[in-house]
Design a protein around this motif. Structure first.
Motif, PDB file in Angstrom:
ATOM      1  N   GLU A 262       8.845 -13.346   6.853  1.00 27.16           N
ATOM      2  CA  GLU A 262       8.370 -12.853   6.055  1.00 27.16           C
ATOM      3  C   GLU A 262       7.203 -13.866   6.212  1.00 27.16           C
ATOM      4  O   GLU A 262       5.698 -12.672   5.114  1.00 27.16           O
ATOM      5  N   ARG A 263       6.544 -14.130   6.851  1.00 25.46           N
ATOM      6  CA  ARG A 263       5.095 -14.242   7.513  1.00 25.46           C
ATOM      7  C   ARG A 263       4.292 -13.320   8.311  1.00 25.46           C
ATOM      8  O   ARG A 263       3.051 -13.130   7.224  1.00 25.46           O
ATOM      9  N   LEU A 264       5.709 -12.590   8.926  1.00 27.13           N
ATOM     10  CA  LEU A 264       4.807 -11.141   9.317  1.00 27.13           C
ATOM     11  C   LEU A 264       3.647 -10.323   8.189  1.00 27.13           C
ATOM     12  O   LEU A 264       3.223  -9.801   8.081  1.00 27.13           O
ATOM     13  N   VAL A 265       5.427 -10.302   7.266  1.00 21.27           N
ATOM     14  CA  VAL A 265       4.733  -9.249   6.112  1.00 21.27           C
ATOM     15  C   VAL A 265       3.252  -9.739   5.146  1.00 21.27           C
ATOM     16  O   VAL A 265       2.369  -9.343   4.685  1.00 21.27           O
ATOM     17  N   LEU A 266       3.354 -11.588   5.046  1.00 19.51           N
ATOM     18  CA  LEU A 266       2.307 -11.658   4.364  1.00 19.51           C
ATOM     19  C   LEU A 266       0.972 -11.825   5.142  1.00 19.51           C
ATOM     20  O   LEU A 266      -0.206 -11.008   4.470  1.00 19.51           O
ATOM     21  N   ALA A 267       1.207 -11.792   6.346  1.00 17.16           N
ATOM     22  CA  ALA A 267      -0.243 -11.632   7.284  1.00 17.16           C
ATOM     23  C   ALA A 267      -0.130  -9.874   7.258  1.00 17.16           C
ATOM     24  O   ALA A 267      -1.871  -9.348   6.959  1.00 17.16           O
ATOM     25  N   LYS A 268       0.493  -9.354   6.953  1.00 16.72           N
ATOM     26  CA  LYS A 268       0.343  -7.306   7.204  1.00 16.72           C
ATOM     27  C   LYS A 268      -0.618  -7.331   6.325  1.00 16.72           C
ATOM     28  O   LYS A 268      -2.099  -6.766   5.730  1.00 16.72           O
ATOM     29  N   GLU A 269      -0.239  -7.338   4.641  1.00 19.55           N
ATOM     30  CA  GLU A 269      -0.618  -7.222   3.259  1.00 19.55           C
ATOM     31  C   GLU A 269      -2.304  -8.233   3.315  1.00 19.55           C
ATOM     32  O   GLU A 269      -3.359  -7.547   2.586  1.00 19.55           O
ATOM     33  N   ALA A 270      -2.455  -9.290   4.233  1.00 21.62           N
ATOM     34  CA  ALA A 270      -3.895  -9.664   3.927  1.00 21.62           C
ATOM     35  C   ALA A 270      -4.854  -8.983   5.344  1.00 21.62           C
ATOM     36  O   ALA A 270      -5.917  -8.676   4.547  1.00 21.62           O
ATOM     37  N   ALA A 271      -4.603  -7.907   5.872  1.00 16.60           N
ATOM     38  CA  ALA A 271      -5.466  -7.558   6.471  1.00 16.60           C
ATOM     39  C   ALA A 271      -5.151  -6.356   6.501  1.00 16.60           C
ATOM     40  O   ALA A 271      -6.562  -5.329   6.101  1.00 16.60           O
ATOM     41  N   ASP A 272      -4.343  -5.079   5.845  1.00 20.42           N
ATOM     42  CA  ASP A 272      -4.440  -3.581   5.666  1.00 20.42           C
ATOM     43  C   ASP A 272      -3.634  -2.548   4.364  1.00 20.42           C
ATOM     44  O   ASP A 272      -3.358  -2.430   4.362  1.00 20.42           O
ATOM     45  N   LEU A 273      -3.054  -4.392   3.375  1.00 21.85           N
ATOM     46  CA  LEU A 273      -2.225  -4.223   2.259  1.00 21.85           C
ATOM     47  C   LEU A 273      -0.546  -3.177   2.467  1.00 21.85           C
ATOM     48  O   LEU A 273       0.440  -3.814   2.670  1.00 21.85           O
ATOM     49  N   CYS A 274      -0.814  -2.247   3.553  1.00 24.46           N
ATOM     50  CA  CYS A 274       0.045  -1.385   3.997  1.00 24.46           C
ATOM     51  C   CYS A 274       0.129  -0.665   5.028  1.00 24.46           C
ATOM     52  O   CYS A 274      -1.447  -0.002   5.431  1.00 24.46           O
ATOM     53  N   SER A 275       0.578   0.302   5.562  1.00 23.08           N
ATOM     54  CA  SER A 275       0.520   1.178   6.803  1.00 23.08           C
ATOM     55  C   SER A 275       0.357   2.545   6.461  1.00 23.08           C
ATOM     56  O   SER A 275       1.108   2.140   4.806  1.00 23.08           O
ATOM     57  N   SER A 276       0.127   3.171   6.422  1.00 22.99           N
ATOM     58  CA  SER A 276      -0.099   4.582   5.775  1.00 22.99           C
ATOM     59  C   SER A 276       1.192   5.606   5.693  1.00 22.99           C
ATOM     60  O   SER A 276       1.941   5.734   5.820  1.00 22.99           O
ATOM     61  N   ALA A 277       1.498   5.706   4.422  1.00 20.99           N
ATOM     62  CA  ALA A 277       2.976   6.678   3.467  1.00 20.99           C
ATOM     63  C   ALA A 277       3.024   8.101   4.982  1.00 20.99           C
ATOM     64  O   ALA A 277       4.185   7.866   4.528  1.00 20.99           O
ATOM     65  N   LEU A 278       1.932   8.349   4.848  1.00 18.25           N
ATOM     66  CA  LEU A 278       1.952   9.573   5.531  1.00 18.25           C
ATOM     67  C   LEU A 278       2.724  10.217   6.278  1.00 18.25           C
ATOM     68  O   LEU A 278       3.883   9.851   6.937  1.00 18.25           O
ATOM     69  N   THR A 279       1.959   9.129   7.602  1.00 21.76           N
ATOM     70  CA  THR A 279       2.505   8.969   9.298  1.00 21.76           C
ATOM     71  C   THR A 279       3.601   8.177   9.226  1.00 21.76           C
ATOM     72  O   THR A 279       4.284   9.325   9.708  1.00 21.76           O
ATOM     73  N   GLN A 280       3.853   7.500   7.888  1.00 19.53           N
ATOM     74  CA  GLN A 280       5.238   6.953   8.320  1.00 19.53           C
ATOM     75  C   GLN A 280       6.621   7.699   7.951  1.00 19.53           C
ATOM     76  O   GLN A 280       7.442   7.849   8.390  1.00 19.53           O
ATOM     77  N   LEU A 281       6.186   8.439   7.079  1.00 23.04           N
ATOM     78  CA  LEU A 281       7.497   9.683   6.288  1.00 23.04           C
ATOM     79  C   LEU A 281       7.054  11.014   7.299  1.00 23.04           C
ATOM     80  O   LEU A 281       7.711  11.307   7.438  1.00 23.04           O
ATOM     81  N   ILE A 282       5.910  11.172   8.359  1.00 24.59           N
ATOM     82  CA  ILE A 282       6.215  11.919   9.085  1.00 24.59           C
ATOM     83  C   ILE A 282       7.304  11.812  10.643  1.00 24.59           C
ATOM     84  O   ILE A 282       7.658  11.628  11.057  1.00 24.59           O
TER      85      ILE A 282
END
Length: 407
Positions: A262-282
């Motif tokens: 939970e804390r890792l996700v909160l810290a990630k969202e504060a840093a960049d909102l989310c990883s690229s959907a395009l590269t995740q789908l790739i």
């Protein structure tokens, strides 16, 4: 004459910036990329071995099938499809997981930064291997810790040294380890050491951060159970597709228990909102089926041949007294050159058109001046032999060393 410039904000930067310096590895990239220089420095995967048609098919099919969704924001934890593929990939190495315990990160490097962010306050102690991955040292240093360095040998971290420090009263926020084909040393932690590490950290209540970028790049020997499999509740497990697929897609992950996740996700969202959907789908599409297994087998064969070329060249070209590790997988050989100051020698090495990483990059306190990391993952075998020849001649010019022994 070049104009002298000053930084008008120099007095405004946070104190933590004083502990952050440019990575010696990154600084070498510009020089090492020159076509006349044999780079034994950077750990760049040999992505040219991937069939271009495979990659093109994956990318085009993602754009065709997912369209606008591939170009949109997504949740901070990551797309469920790629997390399920990551769970299946971890199972290949005996790591039991579920998608709801995985957060997708921009490479495992971001996971290291997020771990530093959620665990480290200024002055906190953290335990790392000696030597340790330079990217981890850089990521953690931003949060101003004190480093407890635990030496390693051919069986990995000497866990008895950690245990002794804990008995004396040390209480690091976590222990960081790269147990498979470590960067930079190339050694693998034995099962007995892993069991000891899990037991000691459980007894003293210290979390373990297990970073496993190289585990699937094994050339010989049997797979060793992950530390996570020995104590799932006390190990945060990090992985990446940079070596299994390609670093350009920037897909890594952390596997953690709910509170930490939970804390890792909160810290990630504060840093960049989310990883690229395009590269995740790739990544999800690439890991669907057996394509990735076939390509990984090719990559492992390439790296094995290059490892063999480097070890043979070291035997033939390095002066007596130098010694080095013999990795059973991964990207790196760790060489010791008694009496030779490798940071001082590097400019002359570049003049002779060969590059390496001085050992000081892998110690928080700048030790390791008589060590160097040699990477065999990127140059072809003939270039590796020539690079080692050039480097061996340079070392021989600077010192008379004792009879050669391989570690």
């Amino acid at each position: 004459m070049a104009e002298l410039t000053t930084d008008p904000y120099v007095d405004l930067y946070a104190d933590r910036m004083t502990g952050m310096t440019a990575s010696e590895v990154r600084a070498l990239f510009a020089v090492a990329s020159r076509p006349d220089v044999v780079s034994l420095a950077g750990g760049m995967p040999f992505v040219a071995a991937l069939p271009g048609g495979d990659v093109q098919d994956v990318v085009l099919s993602v754009l065709r099938d997912h369209g606008a969704a591939a170009l949109q924001y997504c949740g901070g934890i990551g797309l469920v499809g790629v997390r399920e593929r990551i769970v299946a990939l971890m199972a290949e190495e005996g790591v039991d997981a579920s998608a709801d315990r995985v957060v997708v990160t921009n490479g495992a490097q971001q996971a290291l930064d997020l771990i530093g962010k959620i665990f480290i306050d200024p002055g906190d102690e953290i335990a790392v291997e000696e030597p340790s991955y330079v990217g981890a040292i850089s990521a953690f240093s931003a949060y101003e810790p004190r480093f407890l360095q635990i030496p390693l040998d051919d069986e990995g971290m000497i866990v008895s040294g950690l245990e002794e420090a804990l008995v004396r009263g040390a209480r690091p926020k976590f222990v960081y380890t790269v147990p498979n084909f470590s960067n930079p040393a190339g050694v693998t932690m034995s099962l007995a050491r892993r069991e000891h590490l899990a037991e000691v950290c459980r007894r003293f209540g210290v979390p373990i951060v297990e970073d496993n970028p190289y585990g699937m790049l094994r050339f010989e020997g049997q797979q060793v159970p992950s530390v996570r499999s020995l104590d799932p509740g006390n190990v945060i497990y990090l992985g990446t597709l940079s070596k299994v697929f390609a670093p350009g897609i920037r897909v890594g992950w952390a596997l953690a228990e709910p509170g930490t996740l939970e804390r890792l996700v909160l810290a990630k969202e504060a840093a960049d909102l989310c990883s690229s959907a395009l590269t995740q789908l790739i990544a999800e599409r690439y890991l669907d089926g057996d394509r990735w297994r076939i390509n990984l087998k090719t990559l492992v064969a390439v790296y094995r041949g290059r490892r063999d070329a480097m070890l043979s060249a070291l035997e033939n070209e390095f002066p007596a007294g130098a010694h080095w590790t013999t990795p059973a997988g991964g990207f790196y050989v760790w060489a010791t050159t008694p009496g030779i100051d490798t940071p001082t020698l590097l400019p002359e090495a570049v003049e002779r058109k060969v590059a390496y990483v001085p050992g000081t990059a892998f110690y928080p306190d700048g030790r390791g001046r008589d060590r160097m990391r040699l990477s065999y993952c990127y140059p072809p075998e003939d270039s590796i032999r020539e690079g080692v020849r050039r480097l061996g001649a340079l070392l021989a010019d600077h010192a008379s060393l004792r009879p050669a022994v391989t570690a």
